[in-house]
Enzyme design. Structure first.
Site, mmCIF file in Angstrom:
data_model
loop_
_atom_site.group_PDB
_atom_site.id
_atom_site.type_symbol
_atom_site.label_atom_id
_atom_site.label_comp_id
_atom_site.label_asym_id
_atom_site.label_seq_id
_atom_site.Cartn_x
_atom_site.Cartn_y
_atom_site.Cartn_z
ATOM 1 N N ASP A 88 0.779 -0.911 0.281
ATOM 2 C CA ASP A 88 0.089 0.118 0.574
ATOM 3 C C ASP A 88 1.098 1.118 0.304
ATOM 4 O O ASP A 88 1.818 1.054 0.301
ATOM 5 C CB ASP A 88 -0.997 0.110 0.991
ATOM 6 C CG ASP A 88 0.019 -0.240 2.318
ATOM 7 O OD1 ASP A 88 0.760 0.902 2.377
ATOM 8 O OD2 ASP A 88 -0.224 -1.246 3.335
ATOM 9 N N GLU B 93 22.457 -22.279 -18.798
ATOM 10 C CA GLU B 93 21.259 -21.132 -17.627
ATOM 11 C C GLU B 93 22.242 -19.516 -17.807
ATOM 12 O O GLU B 93 21.580 -18.592 -17.261
ATOM 13 C CB GLU B 93 20.461 -22.005 -17.163
ATOM 14 C CG GLU B 93 19.512 -22.832 -17.585
ATOM 15 C CD GLU B 93 19.252 -23.362 -16.643
ATOM 16 O OE1 GLU B 93 17.511 -24.384 -16.821
ATOM 17 O OE2 GLU B 93 19.480 -24.107 -15.474
#
Ligand code: GLA
Length: 737
Positions: free
Chosen positions: A534, A614
């Site tokens: 928030d 990777e």
């Protein structure tokens, strides 16, 4: 001048670059809400109709004027017990047991700059970009007054609201509700958009037409919660990303909240928002004032994209603070999903060494480094290094890792205590538990009573001791349960209803102290992922771990919902291992990377477990994110698809000067003989030329925005999308435009 006050007509106009807000005090001193929408330059009261509606009472001054009722007119901050039967913003119980507040206009003030709110986060002004309007209301019988505060940042079309409720009477009153804002919209058929979910599946967008009656989203969990978010959008039924009217409001508050929307008997819409009244009961003594948290409002007549941009601007520039508001966020590797509780200093060093190899900027040591923290059922509160696990202590480990060229970050869960901890054994009264009852335990832990200054001091000192003991550049501030034991051993019984709000005030005080004492430390908020995502937390922590769900496919949906209000730089997002630990899903590494790049980027895996191929991909991703960092964090963000409705997720960033743009996303499923999906880009300069990085094709901005571009043909499921455009000065020779 963004605020115009006309003492004669009683009309107040708040003007932003594209919007206008009008309030009027009428002859009875009733403060009416007249207009919020595009600029009209006209007193819009002529649009209001005051019908005679049976059973809607009339104030005494207008006793026989049956068309004058507070129940039917748009009001700016309605009182209670005055004949307005819609959802209310204020509930005051007086000493004599009555419960009424009849608020009438009592003056105004216009001030340069943006007001602040004691003890609470609030939007701030950079330089002289903001102005404040204060409107004074009073109830002459009880002596209750309300100051309505409006802050305006014209260039972002932002208007903030807050209210101060003061008791000028002789008796103590109880405040049972003191919301931050009310917005009455007299006309229109609106859809309600809100963001619902659960742990590891936060802020899933829901859009539904309003029905007659009250609909609400709220939290009574003591935090803003995974289940709902303290933000809301009302948009017209046909509103899309690029067209239609929409209103948005975000509460700058991290505790229990309530948003209510009432669609009333006259098809008017009322939106109210503030601290959750169901878990609030505040004693207001004579001479005392209560400060409601701030609500940030915006309006767009150009659809949801513009609405989100307004929120993004204000949160990025006027809510987030500190060094990391503008400086680049470190690309971090967090060991949580790599090790969980199964690590020692050697293992961490190995992970960090590989992270440094791959080009990361920071290593973050997550949960498990302190006290007797062998699992999540013990040790919280004992913020001393567990030397059985980290043999040699914290400093030598931090020194080794910083010598690898990495910054060091650390996890805390400061608001919590485990029953099995030295802290609890010594101070069981510091936990929020109910007298005579067994506590509700969640993740094996209890909540510390942050309403108490001694508890806050203890936490401050414990964190300071750790931060002072080694070269630590980052804190992950976690909070892993909801609050239910609303009883503090320090407060008198009649004040127990204040605990939830006092807890939030205590949290803010603690965060303010720590962030001011350690201005170079990056604080990342977290609450089991995004359970406290928030604008209040973003005032202290410029980024928040968005979700404990690191599955890239699900993250496209979570981050989509989050993006309606919160800017990309605030979204903590990491590439994790596959099969994903929350869903078992396997997604390509590149798709995980582009999804995590829509945020404050990092990794949450053991890099030693990666194959060489990777590893080279990760190295390249880190270099690529660094290249795009500015575009992603400071650019304009556009949602190009709705992942709930479309078969792909796509989003776009554009630099403010429109010279670069990046489209990222994921094609969810691949089909044989598949048709390519067209998407239209946004926010480019129509007459600029843009070169697509992957094949050098040059397009005009106009072509990309009106015709669009075809997404690549995908191979396999969850296929990544990346289209990077840079401004081209010349048309390629073989290209005809
Ligand atoms: C929460 C956080 C995770 C991790 C764990 C550690 O769930 O959201 O990222 O830090 O706690 O216990």
């Amino acid at each position: 001048m963004s605020i115009e006050a006309n003492g004669k007509t009683g009309l107040f106009r708040i003007l932003t670059d594209n919007t206008e807000y009008q309030i009027k005090a009428d002859k009875n001193g009733v403060l009416k809400h007249i207009w919020y929408g595009p600029k009209t330059g006209t007193d819009m009261e002529y649009m209001l109709d005051y019908p005679d509606v049976g059973f809607s009472g009339n104030i005494y001054e207008e006793a026989y004027n049956r068309s004058y009722s507070l129940d039917t007119m748009p009001l700016e901050y309605p009182g209670i017990g005055t004949g307005d039967f819609r959802v209310s913003v204020l509930k005051v119980v007086h000493d004599n047991g009555s419960c009424a507040v009849d608020l009438r206009y009592d003056g105004f003030d216009v001030k340069q700059g943006k007001y602040s709110i004691p003890g609470l986060p609030a939007v701030y002004s950079n330089g002289d970009e903001a102005e404040t309007l204060e409107l004074y209301l009073k109830d002459s019988v009880s002596g209750i007054s309300v100051t309505l505060k409006y802050g305006v940042i014209p260039k972002y079309d932002i208007i903030t609201r807050s209210a101060v409720i003061s008791n000028h009477g002789k008796d103590t009153v109880r405040l049972l509700s003191a919301l931050s804002m009310c917005l009455d919209i007299p006309y229109g058929e609106w859809d309600w958009i809100h963001f619902a979910g659960r742990h590891a599946m936060e802020r899933i967008t829901e859009r539904a037409p309003l029905f007659h009656g009250i609909q609400e989203s709220s939290s009574s969990r003591g935090t803003s919660s995974h289940q709902q978010n303290p933000s809301v959008i009302l948009c017209d039924r046909n509103a899309s990303e690029t067209s239609g009217e929409c209103y948005g409001a975000a509460l700058m508050y991290s505790g229990s909240f309530k948003t209510q929307i009432e669609y009333d008997q006259l098809n008017q819409t009322r939106l109210v928002m503030g601290i959750d009244p169901d878990s609030f009961d505040w004693e207001l003594k004579p001479g005392g004032s209560f400060y409601a948290p701030e609500a940030i409002m915006t309006y767009s007549s150009d659809g949801l994209d513009k609405l989100s941009q307004n929120f993004h601007h204000v949160i990025r520039n006027n809510v987030c603070r500190g060094k990391y508001k503008t400086s680049k966020r470190p690309i971090l590797l967090n060991n949580w999903e790599a090790t969980y509780f199964d690590f020692n200093e050697e293992k961490l060093e190995q992970i960090a060494r590989e992270a440094a190899e791959l080009g990361a900027d920071m290593f973050v040591m997550d949960d498990g480094w302190f006290g007797k923290r062998d699992s999540d059922s013990s040790g919280l509160g004992d913020w001393v290094v567990n030397e059985k696990r980290l043999r040699g202590g914290l400093k030598p480990l931090v020194d080794k890792i910083t010598a690898m060229g990495l910054k060091f970050g650390i996890w805390f869960e400061p608001e919590m205590v485990s029953e099995d901890s030295d802290l609890f054994r010594k101070h069981s009264d510091w936990a929020l538990t109910l007298p005579g009852r067994k506590p509700v335990v969640s993740r094996g832990q209890l909540v510390l009573d942050l309403t108490r200054a001694d508890v806050r001091d203890h936490i401050y000192n414990a964190i300071s001791a750790i931060l002072g003991s080694a070269d630590i550049s980052y804190v992950k501030w976690d909070m892993n349960r909801s609050i239910c034991g609303r009883y503090s051993r320090e407060l008198p019984s009649e004040r127990m209803g204040e605990i939830q709000h006092r807890y939030v005030l205590g949290l803010y005080e603690l965060l303010e102290r720590l962030t001011s004492a350690y201005p170079d430390v990056l604080f990342e908020g977290c609450s089991g992922g995004g359970g406290r995502f928030d604008a209040g937390m973003l005032y202290y922590c410029p980024q928040i771990w968005c979700s404990d769900d690191t599955d890239a496919y699900e993250r496209t949906k979570i981050q989509y919902g989050t993006s309606f209000i919160y800017p990309i730089s605030t979204v903590g997002s990491h590439v994790s291992a596959v099969p994903n630990h929350q869903t078992g899903r396997i997604t390509p590494l590149e798709s995980r990377a582009v999804t995590a790049m829509a945020g404050s980027f990092g990794y949450e895996l053991d890099p030693n477990a990666l194959t060489d191929e990777e590893k080279s991909a990760v190295k390249e991703q880190i270099v690529r994110f660094k290249k795009y960092n500015d575009l992603i964090h400071n650019g304009t963000y556009h949602r190009l698809s709705d992942p709930a409705a479309d078969k792909f997720a796509a989003w776009q960033f554009v630099l403010p000067d429109m010279s670069e743009s990046l489209v990222h996303g994921m094609i969810y499923k691949t089909e044989a003989n598949m048709l390519r999906y067209p998407i239209r880009l946004r926010g480019l300069a129509e007459d600029k030329l843009y070169k697509l990085d992957s094949d050098g094709t040059i397009y005009t901005g106009k072509a990309l925005m009106s015709g669009g571009i075809l997404l690549p043909r995908s191979w396999g499921d969850y296929a990544p999308i990346e289209l990077y455009f840079t401004e081209a000065t010349e048309v390629r020779k073989d290209e005809k435009i």
